[in-house]
Design a protein around this motif. Sequence first.
Motif, mmCIF file in Angstrom:
data_model
loop_
_atom_site.group_PDB
_atom_site.id
_atom_site.type_symbol
_atom_site.label_atom_id
_atom_site.label_comp_id
_atom_site.label_asym_id
_atom_site.label_seq_id
_atom_site.Cartn_x
_atom_site.Cartn_y
_atom_site.Cartn_z
ATOM 1 N N ARG A 492 0.850 -1.196 0.000
ATOM 2 C CA ARG A 492 0.000 0.000 0.000
ATOM 3 C C ARG A 492 0.879 1.238 0.000
ATOM 4 N NH1 ARG A 492 -4.279 -0.498 4.694
ATOM 5 N NH2 ARG A 492 -5.164 1.250 3.551
ATOM 6 N N ASP A 493 1.976 1.182 -0.794
ATOM 7 C CA ASP A 493 2.896 2.317 -0.781
ATOM 8 C C ASP A 493 2.499 3.414 -1.756
ATOM 9 O OD1 ASP A 493 3.439 1.133 -3.175
ATOM 10 O OD2 ASP A 493 5.540 0.660 -2.730
ATOM 11 N N GLY A 494 1.385 3.211 -2.456
ATOM 12 C CA GLY A 494 0.875 4.265 -3.323
ATOM 13 C C GLY A 494 1.506 4.310 -4.703
ATOM 14 N N TRP A 495 2.329 3.328 -5.064
ATOM 15 C CA TRP A 495 2.945 3.362 -6.392
ATOM 16 C C TRP A 495 1.865 3.238 -7.451
ATOM 17 C CZ3 TRP A 495 3.007 0.517 -10.801
ATOM 18 C CH2 TRP A 495 3.992 0.862 -11.746
ATOM 19 N N ARG A 496 2.007 4.037 -8.478
ATOM 20 C CA ARG A 496 1.093 3.949 -9.623
ATOM 21 C C ARG A 496 1.864 4.326 -10.881
ATOM 22 N NH1 ARG A 496 -3.719 7.764 -8.427
ATOM 23 N NH2 ARG A 496 -3.739 6.480 -6.584
ATOM 24 N N HIS A 498 1.119 6.318 -13.284
ATOM 25 C CA HIS A 498 1.046 7.693 -13.771
ATOM 26 C C HIS A 498 0.653 8.629 -12.636
ATOM 27 C CE1 HIS A 498 -3.071 6.123 -13.874
ATOM 28 N NE2 HIS A 498 -3.478 7.383 -13.748
ATOM 29 N N GLY A 499 1.314 9.760 -12.549
ATOM 30 C CA GLY A 499 0.946 10.837 -11.624
ATOM 31 C C GLY A 499 1.157 10.492 -10.161
ATOM 32 N N PRO A 500 1.089 11.486 -9.287
ATOM 33 C CA PRO A 500 1.241 11.273 -7.846
ATOM 34 C C PRO A 500 -0.033 10.683 -7.238
ATOM 35 C CG PRO A 500 0.812 13.577 -8.268
ATOM 36 C CD PRO A 500 0.938 12.918 -9.622
ATOM 37 N N MET A 501 0.112 10.025 -6.105
ATOM 38 C CA MET A 501 -1.026 9.498 -5.361
ATOM 39 C C MET A 501 -1.324 10.436 -4.203
ATOM 40 S SD MET A 501 -1.966 7.858 -2.297
ATOM 41 C CE MET A 501 -0.551 7.008 -1.637
ATOM 42 N N GLN A 502 -2.593 10.687 -3.975
ATOM 43 C CA GLN A 502 -3.001 11.501 -2.839
ATOM 44 C C GLN A 502 -3.937 10.704 -1.937
ATOM 45 O OE1 GLN A 502 -4.581 15.245 -4.395
ATOM 46 N NE2 GLN A 502 -2.629 16.209 -3.927
ATOM 47 N N ARG A 503 -3.790 10.946 -0.628
ATOM 48 C CA ARG A 503 -4.601 10.212 0.352
ATOM 49 C C ARG A 503 -5.030 11.184 1.441
ATOM 50 N NH1 ARG A 503 -2.389 5.013 3.787
ATOM 51 N NH2 ARG A 503 -4.218 4.725 5.147
ATOM 52 N N ARG A 504 -6.294 11.146 1.782
ATOM 53 C CA ARG A 504 -6.829 12.064 2.775
ATOM 54 C C ARG A 504 -7.007 11.345 4.118
ATOM 55 N NH1 ARG A 504 -12.692 14.902 2.308
ATOM 56 N NH2 ARG A 504 -13.295 13.251 3.749
ATOM 57 N N HIS A 510 -9.669 18.617 19.389
ATOM 58 C CA HIS A 510 -10.350 19.518 20.331
ATOM 59 C C HIS A 510 -11.774 19.837 19.871
ATOM 60 C CE1 HIS A 510 -6.876 20.021 22.852
ATOM 61 N NE2 HIS A 510 -6.138 20.413 21.840
ATOM 62 N N GLY A 511 -12.465 18.794 19.402
ATOM 63 C CA GLY A 511 -13.861 18.936 19.023
ATOM 64 C C GLY A 511 -14.103 19.504 17.645
ATOM 65 N N GLU A 512 -13.041 19.863 16.918
ATOM 66 C CA GLU A 512 -13.201 20.446 15.586
ATOM 67 C C GLU A 512 -12.704 19.468 14.519
ATOM 68 O OE1 GLU A 512 -14.643 23.301 14.896
ATOM 69 O OE2 GLU A 512 -14.993 23.736 17.019
ATOM 70 N N PRO A 513 -13.428 19.364 13.387
ATOM 71 C CA PRO A 513 -12.966 18.472 12.319
ATOM 72 C C PRO A 513 -11.695 19.016 11.660
ATOM 73 C CG PRO A 513 -14.862 19.764 11.585
ATOM 74 C CD PRO A 513 -14.685 20.038 13.056
ATOM 75 N N ALA A 514 -10.842 18.125 11.209
ATOM 76 C CA ALA A 514 -9.590 18.520 10.565
ATOM 77 C C ALA A 514 -9.226 17.459 9.525
ATOM 78 C CB ALA A 514 -8.479 18.664 11.596
ATOM 79 N N GLN A 515 -8.378 17.873 8.568
ATOM 80 C CA GLN A 515 -7.951 16.967 7.511
ATOM 81 C C GLN A 515 -6.452 17.114 7.279
ATOM 82 O OE1 GLN A 515 -10.159 17.868 3.994
ATOM 83 N NE2 GLN A 515 -12.067 16.940 4.723
ATOM 84 N N ALA A 516 -5.872 16.034 6.790
ATOM 85 C CA ALA A 516 -4.486 16.048 6.320
ATOM 86 C C ALA A 516 -4.468 15.388 4.950
ATOM 87 C CB ALA A 516 -3.576 15.308 7.288
ATOM 88 N N LEU A 517 -3.724 15.967 4.032
ATOM 89 C CA LEU A 517 -3.629 15.432 2.677
ATOM 90 C C LEU A 517 -2.186 15.017 2.431
ATOM 91 C CD1 LEU A 517 -5.249 14.924 0.077
ATOM 92 C CD2 LEU A 517 -4.461 17.157 -0.737
ATOM 93 N N LEU A 518 -2.004 13.710 2.183
ATOM 94 C CA LEU A 518 -0.671 13.159 1.944
ATOM 95 C C LEU A 518 -0.491 12.905 0.454
ATOM 96 C CD1 LEU A 518 1.940 11.950 3.277
ATOM 97 C CD2 LEU A 518 0.791 9.722 3.115
ATOM 98 N N THR A 519 0.567 13.439 -0.106
ATOM 99 C CA THR A 519 0.877 13.244 -1.533
ATOM 100 C C THR A 519 2.162 12.441 -1.656
ATOM 101 O OG1 THR A 519 -0.154 15.364 -2.093
ATOM 102 C CG2 THR A 519 1.368 14.409 -3.716
ATOM 103 N N ARG A 520 2.093 11.341 -2.429
ATOM 104 C CA ARG A 520 3.279 10.538 -2.720
ATOM 105 C C ARG A 520 3.667 10.792 -4.176
ATOM 106 N NH1 ARG A 520 5.609 5.954 -0.438
ATOM 107 N NH2 ARG A 520 3.855 5.760 0.999
ATOM 108 N N ARG A 521 4.853 11.363 -4.353
ATOM 109 C CA ARG A 521 5.320 11.703 -5.699
ATOM 110 C C ARG A 521 5.861 10.466 -6.419
ATOM 111 N NH1 ARG A 521 8.075 15.608 -2.362
ATOM 112 N NH2 ARG A 521 7.047 17.644 -2.349
#
Length: 667
Positions: A492-496, A498-504, A510-521
């Motif tokens: 599950r290393d994100g190899w593909r 064509h193009g980069p892989m992105q994962r959210r 502290h009670g608030e929603p948050a996101q992180a976006l990981l991009t594998r080049r």
Amino acid sequence: MFKKILIANRGEIACRVAATARRMGIRTVAVYSDADAQAKHVAACDEAVHVGGSAPKDSYLQWQRILDAARATGAQAVHPGYGFLSENDDFAQACADAGLVFIGPPPSAIRAMGLKAESKQLMEKAGVPLVPGYHGADQDPALLRREADRIGYPVLIKASAGGGGKGMRAVDKAEDFAAALASCKREAINSFGDDAVLIEKYVQRPRHIEIQVFGDTQGEVVYLFERDCSVQRRHQKVLEEAPAPGMTEAMRQQMGAAAVAAAKAVGYVGAGTVEFIVEQRADDSMSFFFMEMNTRLQVEHPVTEAITGLDLVEWQLRVASGEPLPLRQQDLRIHGHAIEARICAENPDNQFLPTTGTLQVYAKPRATAFERGAVRIDDGVRQGDAISPFYDSMVAKLIVHGATREEALALLDAALAQMHIVGLPTNVQFLRRVLASPSFAQARLDTALIERERAVLFDQEPLGLPLAAAAAVAHALQSEAARETADPFSRRDGWRSHGPMQRRFDFEFHGEPAQALLTRRRDATLQLAVGDEQADFAWTALGDGALDLRWGGRRATVNIYQKEDEAQVFSGLGATQIIVIDPLTHAGDAQAEGGRLTAPMPGKVVSFAVKTGDKVSRGQPLAVMEAMKMEHTIAAPADGVVEELLYAPGDQVAEGDELLRMAAASV
């Protein structure tokens, strides 16, 4: 010397006494309650005897059962530890009547110092300085109110038979006196079986400095210098250090002489502590006044051991067996500086409310030989043990010793950073903030330090969302990597192709929603975006659950412990919690019901301040609960009307039980 002793206590002090006894070749007998059947102190002793139910009154305060256990196991002496029966003169006498040595002072000394009012009168005769106050036997509330008015506010109401902050209230104005007195008396009768109180002038800018004394059966008494215990919450100590910062040699000798005089006045034998309240003046001069004498070993005795190089439990055993004091006053010296932190199961951001739960993770710094630059941990728990509502909330004591106060401060902060506790709230991060606060770091000490530094001590977030999210992402990737097989099509290393892989990644912080976006080049390098921050990202597993994070030019070593969706993140900067949301299973947060008030912990309902139909305002006291030896006030979270009281005074309640129902106030 004794061949076998019984330790009439539990937890860390029982383990502490057992360790010295083992080193001296003395066998030990533990006693335990239902709740402590698998406790660490039971395993630390050579034998163990069950003495009753979980509540102290059903076990550790049942002295006839303890005496029976001592006789049945062939113990020659009883070490009471501290708390429970340690300052009970009737128990000390019962030990003597049973042919057992009580490892502590004679019953007469306990009796003389056990009642604060009588001890003040005794100290006045001995020439020991006293704080202005009322120490009389007449407990008529009207008289006590008049005495408080005479002394002048603020005053301090103190349980005459008490200690440890129980049955103690500061009163700033006359109209608050009656309620504070009633609360003190309730707490005193529940904790000590005696509701008598004394009234004293509440000293401004006070420091709490105590002198360790030791006496033997030959009539010799020495003092082993002082400890500063000024940092307190709820009149209970949080940090203790020795020697006291700013102490002059002249004042040390004066306080030591007064403490020795106090001990000799009651024919004291064994370990004891004479506590003084120290008034600090504008010109930095100080005056000291006798407060009380604790006729036992103190919780904070390890800092005295650190600066003197002595084992005070060994001294207790030798003196109790009839030996003279091992050293004379002129032989005693101070070496370096020591600080002790009391690690407690409590929530500092919620008025230090005690908490219960299981120690899912209990990772400690490595203890070292107790010398310069050393770390010591005294505890009575192990990973997987439960902190119950039956006993004190203290989990452990962390003690450090350095050449200077500055060195000791640095050592303690580093050791606290390595103290990872998961499963219930603790005060570890709060302690780190106290150490870093301007007042404590600069030794500007008094009992109001915590309140004075409130802005930097409470409701702090040391790590922030970006680092917490980056740590959670790295932990998720590390966990996935550990599950992967050698099959490249399962990776599950994100190899593909064509193009980069992105994962959210989705979180709640502290009670608030948050996101992180990981991009594998394409070149397998990573980029992480959290909010407005976006930078190159890398991590390395260091072993023992630690991760080395590199993100945006910053580097941090973190430990993460995740159970279900809750991830606890620890780093050198501090600790925090982040909720990791699995989009496949997350069903959203349940809405809290309005109008309900629940018990914050297991305990007993003491009283209700309202009745059905009463209109109440936000912050108004509604009920009083007793738990973990302390009273806790339940206040209204909002304006409303009381619809129903669901329990009666005296009822036991579990954590989360609904105590009463409220309806929203009509507009």
